[in-house]
Design a protein around this motif. Structure first.
Motif, PDB file in Angstrom:
ATOM      1  N   PRO A 108     -16.257  60.228 -63.061  1.00 23.02           N
ATOM      2  CA  PRO A 108     -15.546  60.483 -61.811  1.00 23.02           C
ATOM      3  C   PRO A 108     -16.401  60.036 -60.623  1.00 23.02           C
ATOM      4  CG  PRO A 108     -16.504  62.520 -62.622  1.00 23.02           C
ATOM      5  CD  PRO A 108     -16.773  61.465 -63.664  1.00 23.02           C
ATOM      6  N   GLN A 109     -15.738  59.755 -59.539  1.00 24.85           N
ATOM      7  CA  GLN A 109     -16.448  59.315 -58.350  1.00 24.85           C
ATOM      8  C   GLN A 109     -17.176  60.487 -57.697  1.00 24.85           C
ATOM      9  OE1 GLN A 109     -13.775  57.245 -55.724  1.00 24.85           O
ATOM     10  NE2 GLN A 109     -13.844  55.407 -56.977  1.00 24.85           N
ATOM     11  N   PRO A 110     -18.385  60.243 -57.168  1.00 16.97           N
ATOM     12  CA  PRO A 110     -19.082  61.316 -56.458  1.00 16.97           C
ATOM     13  C   PRO A 110     -18.266  61.749 -55.234  1.00 16.97           C
ATOM     14  CG  PRO A 110     -20.464  59.346 -56.631  1.00 16.97           C
ATOM     15  CD  PRO A 110     -19.133  58.999 -57.167  1.00 16.97           C
ATOM     16  N   ARG A 111     -18.368  63.009 -54.905  1.00 19.13           N
ATOM     17  CA  ARG A 111     -17.683  63.520 -53.724  1.00 19.13           C
ATOM     18  C   ARG A 111     -18.554  63.289 -52.501  1.00 19.13           C
ATOM     19  NH1 ARG A 111     -17.303  69.240 -54.717  1.00 19.13           N
ATOM     20  NH2 ARG A 111     -16.832  69.320 -52.511  1.00 19.13           N
ATOM     21  N   LEU A 112     -17.934  62.850 -51.421  1.00 16.76           N
ATOM     22  CA  LEU A 112     -18.618  62.702 -50.143  1.00 16.76           C
ATOM     23  C   LEU A 112     -18.438  64.014 -49.394  1.00 16.76           C
ATOM     24  CD1 LEU A 112     -17.407  59.108 -49.194  1.00 16.76           C
ATOM     25  CD2 LEU A 112     -19.536  59.761 -50.303  1.00 16.76           C
ATOM     26  N   VAL A 113     -19.541  64.709 -49.131  1.00 20.24           N
ATOM     27  CA  VAL A 113     -19.496  66.043 -48.543  1.00 20.24           C
ATOM     28  C   VAL A 113     -20.292  66.062 -47.242  1.00 20.24           C
ATOM     29  CG1 VAL A 113     -20.103  68.464 -48.930  1.00 20.24           C
ATOM     30  CG2 VAL A 113     -19.302  67.072 -50.831  1.00 20.24           C
ATOM     31  N   ASP A 114     -19.688  66.626 -46.185  1.00 16.22           N
ATOM     32  CA  ASP A 114     -20.385  66.744 -44.903  1.00 16.22           C
ATOM     33  C   ASP A 114     -21.672  67.543 -45.070  1.00 16.22           C
ATOM     34  OD1 ASP A 114     -18.588  65.282 -43.348  1.00 16.22           O
ATOM     35  OD2 ASP A 114     -17.286  67.011 -43.083  1.00 16.22           O
ATOM     36  N   PHE A 115     -22.721  67.075 -44.393  1.00 16.30           N
ATOM     37  CA  PHE A 115     -24.032  67.709 -44.478  1.00 16.30           C
ATOM     38  C   PHE A 115     -24.617  67.734 -43.073  1.00 16.30           C
ATOM     39  CE2 PHE A 115     -28.550  67.933 -45.656  1.00 16.30           C
ATOM     40  CZ  PHE A 115     -28.505  68.914 -46.645  1.00 16.30           C
ATOM     41  N   PRO A 116     -25.209  68.847 -42.655  1.00 18.61           N
ATOM     42  CA  PRO A 116     -25.746  68.930 -41.292  1.00 18.61           C
ATOM     43  C   PRO A 116     -26.893  67.939 -41.050  1.00 18.61           C
ATOM     44  CG  PRO A 116     -25.725  71.102 -42.359  1.00 18.61           C
ATOM     45  CD  PRO A 116     -25.365  70.092 -43.395  1.00 18.61           C
ATOM     46  N   VAL A 117     -26.821  67.242 -39.941  1.00 21.67           N
ATOM     47  CA  VAL A 117     -27.847  66.263 -39.578  1.00 21.67           C
ATOM     48  C   VAL A 117     -29.206  66.939 -39.437  1.00 21.67           C
ATOM     49  CG1 VAL A 117     -28.604  64.660 -37.781  1.00 21.67           C
ATOM     50  CG2 VAL A 117     -26.198  64.694 -38.498  1.00 21.67           C
ATOM     51  N   SER A 118     -29.234  68.112 -38.813  1.00 28.00           N
ATOM     52  CA  SER A 118     -30.514  68.804 -38.605  1.00 28.00           C
ATOM     53  C   SER A 118     -31.189  69.117 -39.941  1.00 28.00           C
ATOM     54  CB  SER A 118     -30.310  70.081 -37.789  1.00 28.00           C
ATOM     55  OG  SER A 118     -29.407  70.945 -38.450  1.00 28.00           O
ATOM     56  N   ALA A 119     -30.401  69.523 -40.935  1.00 25.08           N
ATOM     57  CA  ALA A 119     -30.964  69.813 -42.256  1.00 25.08           C
ATOM     58  C   ALA A 119     -31.482  68.530 -42.911  1.00 25.08           C
ATOM     59  CB  ALA A 119     -29.910  70.474 -43.146  1.00 25.08           C
ATOM     60  N   ALA A 120     -30.744  67.433 -42.776  1.00 26.80           N
ATOM     61  CA  ALA A 120     -31.179  66.153 -43.349  1.00 26.80           C
ATOM     62  C   ALA A 120     -32.484  65.690 -42.710  1.00 26.80           C
ATOM     63  CB  ALA A 120     -30.094  65.104 -43.172  1.00 26.80           C
ATOM     64  N   LYS A 121     -32.620  65.866 -41.388  1.00 24.75           N
ATOM     65  CA  LYS A 121     -33.860  65.468 -40.704  1.00 24.75           C
ATOM     66  C   LYS A 121     -35.035  66.325 -41.174  1.00 24.75           C
ATOM     67  CE  LYS A 121     -32.136  63.215 -36.600  1.00 24.75           C
ATOM     68  NZ  LYS A 121     -32.314  63.006 -35.179  1.00 24.75           N
ATOM     69  N   THR A 122     -34.789  67.612 -41.374  1.00 22.22           N
ATOM     70  CA  THR A 122     -35.850  68.496 -41.862  1.00 22.22           C
ATOM     71  C   THR A 122     -36.274  68.079 -43.272  1.00 22.22           C
ATOM     72  OG1 THR A 122     -35.025  70.326 -40.520  1.00 22.22           O
ATOM     73  CG2 THR A 122     -36.454  70.898 -42.382  1.00 22.22           C
ATOM     74  N   ILE A 123     -35.303  67.820 -44.130  1.00 26.03           N
ATOM     75  CA  ILE A 123     -35.609  67.360 -45.494  1.00 26.03           C
ATOM     76  C   ILE A 123     -36.397  66.043 -45.431  1.00 26.03           C
ATOM     77  CG2 ILE A 123     -34.587  66.473 -47.631  1.00 26.03           C
ATOM     78  CD1 ILE A 123     -32.288  68.546 -47.138  1.00 26.03           C
ATOM     79  N   GLY A 124     -35.945  65.117 -44.586  1.00 29.84           N
ATOM     80  CA  GLY A 124     -36.639  63.838 -44.432  1.00 29.84           C
ATOM     81  C   GLY A 124     -38.069  64.004 -43.951  1.00 29.84           C
ATOM     82  N   ARG A 125     -38.286  64.954 -43.041  1.00 33.06           N
ATOM     83  CA  ARG A 125     -39.633  65.209 -42.508  1.00 33.06           C
ATOM     84  C   ARG A 125     -40.550  65.700 -43.624  1.00 33.06           C
ATOM     85  NH1 ARG A 125     -38.548  69.127 -38.946  1.00 33.06           N
ATOM     86  NH2 ARG A 125     -37.319  67.657 -37.750  1.00 33.06           N
ATOM     87  N   VAL A 126     -40.042  66.578 -44.486  1.00 33.12           N
ATOM     88  CA  VAL A 126     -40.839  67.123 -45.591  1.00 33.12           C
ATOM     89  C   VAL A 126     -41.085  66.045 -46.651  1.00 33.12           C
ATOM     90  CG1 VAL A 126     -40.824  68.792 -47.493  1.00 33.12           C
ATOM     91  CG2 VAL A 126     -40.075  69.488 -45.207  1.00 33.12           C
ATOM     92  N   ILE A 127     -40.030  65.359 -47.056  1.00 33.65           N
ATOM     93  CA  ILE A 127     -40.141  64.337 -48.105  1.00 33.65           C
ATOM     94  C   ILE A 127     -41.036  63.180 -47.661  1.00 33.65           C
ATOM     95  CG2 ILE A 127     -38.829  62.603 -49.416  1.00 33.65           C
ATOM     96  CD1 ILE A 127     -36.536  64.603 -49.518  1.00 33.65           C
ATOM     97  N   ASN A 128     -41.081  62.919 -46.367  1.00 32.70           N
ATOM     98  CA  ASN A 128     -41.892  61.822 -45.837  1.00 32.70           C
ATOM     99  C   ASN A 128     -43.367  61.977 -46.211  1.00 32.70           C
ATOM    100  OD1 ASN A 128     -42.134  59.396 -44.258  1.00 32.70           O
ATOM    101  ND2 ASN A 128     -43.157  60.642 -42.713  1.00 32.70           N
TER     102      ASN A 128
END
Length: 190
Positions: free
Chosen positions: A104-124
């Motif tokens: 099945p196709q993956p679902r595209l789900v809204d995700f908060p930008v602020s949370a994505a930036k925080t995750i990106g900051r940590v993963i960086n």
């Protein structure tokens, strides 16, 4: 823009080259997106993935840069090297998902930008981060198409550049189950 202004202040004859998002066989655009889509049943969508881009094939960009670099008449010019068609980031993801035949196709789900930036900051801070805060920011910004004062592929004699959907297929088929042996639709391929 600030960097370009500083360069032009010191070197008025400098050539500015602004490629749009580039794609190729081992890129950091299509390949990571396809890998993520294949691994995850859910794709987090930031701000509706409405950022616009006109992907340019890296081979065309490289050819254009070589032509520009060997032509003194380009001094002081600004080039915007964008693909033929403009897409939203959501359309690109939908194309990738369809092209690699995910069922099945993956679902595209809204995700908060602020949370994505925080995750990106940590993963960086990890070796070989797959997402950074800068990448999140870039996913939210439109890639500019050429303005009237910018030169394009046409100005270096390249009126025929790769079509994104046709060329990208050549890089995405390996993500299909069965690879290039899997039955595909009837679209012509480059």
């Amino acid at each position: 823009a600030e960097g370009e202004e500083r360069v032009l202040k010191e070197f008025p004859g400098a050539v500015i080259v602004r490629p749009n998002v580039c794609y190729a066989d081992q890129d950091q655009f299509l390949i990571p997106y396809a890998t993520f889509a294949k691994m995850s049943p859910v794709i987090p969508v930031l701000d509706g993935f409405q950022a616009k881009l006109a992907p340019a094939y890296m081979g065309d960009v490289g050819t254009a840069i070589a032509t520009i670099a060997s032509n003194y008449s380009t001094a002081g010019s600004t080039f915007n090297l964008s693909g033929k068609n403009q897409y939203t980031l959501k359309q690109v993801f939908e194309y990738i998902i369809e092209e690699i035949g995910l069922r099945p196709q993956p679902r595209l789900v809204d995700f908060p930008v602020s949370a994505a930036k925080t995750i990106g900051r940590v993963i960086n801070n990890l070796p070989n981060p797959y997402l950074t805060e800068d990448q999140v920011t870039l996913m939210l910004e439109d890639c500019p198409v050429p303005s009237s004062d910018e030169k394009t592929f046409d100005d270096v004699g390249m009126s025929k550049v790769a079509d994104f959907e046709t060329m990208a297929y050549n890089f995405l088929f390996r993500f299909r189950e069965g690879g290039h042996f899997m039955e595909a639709d009837s679209k012509p391929r480059a």
